[in-house]
Design a protein around this motif. Structure first.
Motif, PDB file in Angstrom:
ATOM      1  N   VAL A 300       0.863  -1.176   0.000  1.00  0.00           N
ATOM      2  CA  VAL A 300       0.000   0.000   0.000  1.00  0.00           C
ATOM      3  C   VAL A 300       0.904   1.233   0.000  1.00  0.00           C
ATOM      4  CG1 VAL A 300      -1.827   1.255   1.195  1.00  0.00           C
ATOM      5  CG2 VAL A 300      -1.770  -1.254   1.244  1.00  0.00           C
ATOM      6  N   ILE A 301       0.958   1.939  -1.100  1.00  0.00           N
ATOM      7  CA  ILE A 301       1.841   3.087  -1.260  1.00  0.00           C
ATOM      8  C   ILE A 301       1.006   4.327  -1.537  1.00  0.00           C
ATOM      9  CG2 ILE A 301       3.830   4.046  -2.471  1.00  0.00           C
ATOM     10  CD1 ILE A 301       4.481   1.474  -1.046  1.00  0.00           C
ATOM     11  N   ASP A 302       1.182   5.337  -0.725  1.00  0.00           N
ATOM     12  CA  ASP A 302       0.546   6.637  -0.942  1.00  0.00           C
ATOM     13  C   ASP A 302       1.632   7.596  -1.410  1.00  0.00           C
ATOM     14  OD1 ASP A 302      -0.929   8.912  -0.972  1.00  0.00           O
ATOM     15  OD2 ASP A 302      -1.180   9.076   1.213  1.00  0.00           O
ATOM     16  N   TYR A 303       1.700   7.793  -2.724  1.00  0.00           N
ATOM     17  CA  TYR A 303       2.773   8.595  -3.328  1.00  0.00           C
ATOM     18  C   TYR A 303       2.215   9.904  -3.858  1.00  0.00           C
ATOM     19  CZ  TYR A 303       6.551   9.961  -6.494  1.00  0.00           C
ATOM     20  OH  TYR A 303       7.544  10.651  -7.134  1.00  0.00           O
ATOM     21  N   GLU A 304       2.957  10.988  -3.600  1.00  0.00           N
ATOM     22  CA  GLU A 304       2.535  12.294  -4.093  1.00  0.00           C
ATOM     23  C   GLU A 304       3.759  13.132  -4.454  1.00  0.00           C
ATOM     24  OE1 GLU A 304      -0.490  15.904  -2.818  1.00  0.00           O
ATOM     25  OE2 GLU A 304       0.673  14.910  -1.259  1.00  0.00           O
ATOM     26  N   LEU A 305       3.742  13.699  -5.658  1.00  0.00           N
ATOM     27  CA  LEU A 305       4.805  14.580  -6.125  1.00  0.00           C
ATOM     28  C   LEU A 305       4.182  15.924  -6.461  1.00  0.00           C
ATOM     29  CD1 LEU A 305       7.640  15.284  -7.216  1.00  0.00           C
ATOM     30  CD2 LEU A 305       6.968  14.225  -9.389  1.00  0.00           C
ATOM     31  N   THR A 306       4.703  16.980  -5.845  1.00  0.00           N
ATOM     32  CA  THR A 306       4.205  18.327  -6.104  1.00  0.00           C
ATOM     33  C   THR A 306       5.365  19.229  -6.512  1.00  0.00           C
ATOM     34  OG1 THR A 306       4.454  18.942  -3.766  1.00  0.00           O
ATOM     35  CG2 THR A 306       2.308  18.083  -4.460  1.00  0.00           C
TER      36      THR A 306
END
Length: 411
Positions: A300-306
């Protein structure tokens, strides 16, 4: 106890004989030219001799100035004197400072050679005299135009110890000149301070390159093996009930393995010093594929790039990709089953990467993470950034890794 006669029984002590003969032979070619000032410049015999010696020294020094002469001198010294002087690099340009040292060495070599055989010849004549006188004397010997006769009453067997001592003196002279040749060769042909610094920099770069290659292997291959293991384990459990998920997991394993092979080919190319090998270009914008591959294996990976990740410099973007890769690998390898949060933010003045994952009880109790932290720390410090890793401060069983890298050089 030091044995004073030990040097006399070693064959290496007499290396000065052939090396001295070589030095004398090298003066044969410039000798006729050295006679010119001795003949043309007026003066007494001593002054003319001095002019000839100076002219010979100048000609020998000029012969030692060409760049290849240093390599030739090092080779002869190592072969004939038993020294271990490092040869200059094959295609390196020889500086004038090193050329002057080579010229000085050639002058010292030829000068010591003539002095050696002058002293040795004088002692050898003394040895012959002693043997003649041991026979009882009375026989005249012509020495430099003078007839020398020893009265019978003053000659005899007592001259045998004199002859023996003369031989010992000759042996010590030869051994001593061997040491002089060796010391002068090391001092004048050996690497200078600048060359030692350059060699140290080459060795440091070599070790840094080896460390970088080890880090690349650890990060890329280690990540692939970790995600592939998780995906294979998940596929084994779902092979009967969810064949579609199994096929997708196998496809992800294939893709990950192909990328790992590219990285491995790059590293092996560097180890072979293959200039045609190029490093695979991984950018930060591609880090999302790392999360996708981990998700396909059941994680379960919660990935975010901003932020404008595509505008980052290539070097920083590549290193940021590796940091995310290694941080995610550590999280999957050491984390307790649960969600892993990855937050990557490109800010106005810094790049911030935060990875949070649940901890196993043993890791939470020890407060220590995996073995990949040293490699991560090296990467971040090379970019003048900061890395903080450890259990979450609020007491929850979480491991938190935060990396902050400035986008501009610090003043």
């Amino acid at each position: 106890m030091v044995n004073p006669f030990k040097p006399l029984v070693r064959i290496g002590s007499y290396r000065s004989v052939p090396f001295g003969l070589l030095g004398m032979a090298m003066t044969a070619l410039p000798f006729p030219f050295a006679l010119i000032p001795a003949v043309l410049i007026p003066g007494d015999v001593t002054l003319r001799l001095l002019y000839g010696v100076l002219a010979m020294g100048l000609l020998v020094a000029l012969a030692g100035l060409p760049g290849p002469m240093r390599k030739v001198g090092v080779w002869f010294a190592n072969q004939m004197l038993g020294t271990r002087i490092a040869q200059p690099p094959p295609h390196a340009k020889v500086a004038w400072a090193e050329r002057r040292r080579s010229a000085a060495w050639l002058v010292v070599h030829t000068g010591l050679s003539w002095v050696l055989f002058g002293i040795g010849g004088f002692l050898m004549i003394g040895f012959v005299f002693a043997l003649v006188w041991a026979g009882g004397g009375g026989s005249p010997i012509e020495f430099f135009g003078e007839r020398v006769t020893v009265e019978p009453g003053t000659a005899g067997l007592w001259t045998l110890p004199i002859a023996l001592l003369t031989l010992v003196a000759i042996a010590y002279v030869l051994a001593g000149f061997t040491k002089l040749f060796q010391y002068s060769a090391v001092a004048l042909l050996g690497p200078s301070a600048a060359e030692r610094v350059a060699a140290a920099e080459v060795r440091a770069n070599h070790f840094a390159q080896r460390n970088r290659l080890a880090r690349e292997l650890h990060d890329s291959i280690g990540h692939t093996l970790t995600t592939s293991t998780i995906q294979a384990a998940a596929a084994a459990e779902l092979v009967d009930s969810e064949p579609q998920l199994v096929r997708r997991a196998l496809g992800t394993i294939e893709e990950s393995s192909r990328m790992a092979l590219e990285d491995l080919d790059h590293v092996l190319g560097l180890l072979r010093e293959d200039n045609s090998s190029r490093e695979p270009e991984r950018r930060l914008v591609e880090a999302a594929t790392l999360a996708e591959r981990a998700r396909s294996g059941g994680a379960v990976i919660d990935y975010e790039l901003t932020g404008p990740a595509a505008e980052l410099p290539a070097t920083l973007s590549r290193e940021a990709y590796r940091i995310v890769q290694e941080g995610l690998t550590n999280a999957l390898r050491h984390a307790h089953p649960g969600p892993v949060t990855v937050r990557v933010a490109v800010l106005a003045d810094a790049l911030r990467i935060e990875i949070v994952n649940p901890l196993k009880e043993t890791v939470a109790a020890s407060g220590r993470g995996g073995n990949g932290l040293p490699g991560l720390t090296e990467r971040v410090e090379a970019l003048r950034g900061e890395l903080v890793a450890g259990p979450a401060v609020d007491g929850e069983p979480l491991w938190r890794l935060v990396t902050t890298i400035p986008l501009r050089s610090r003043s």
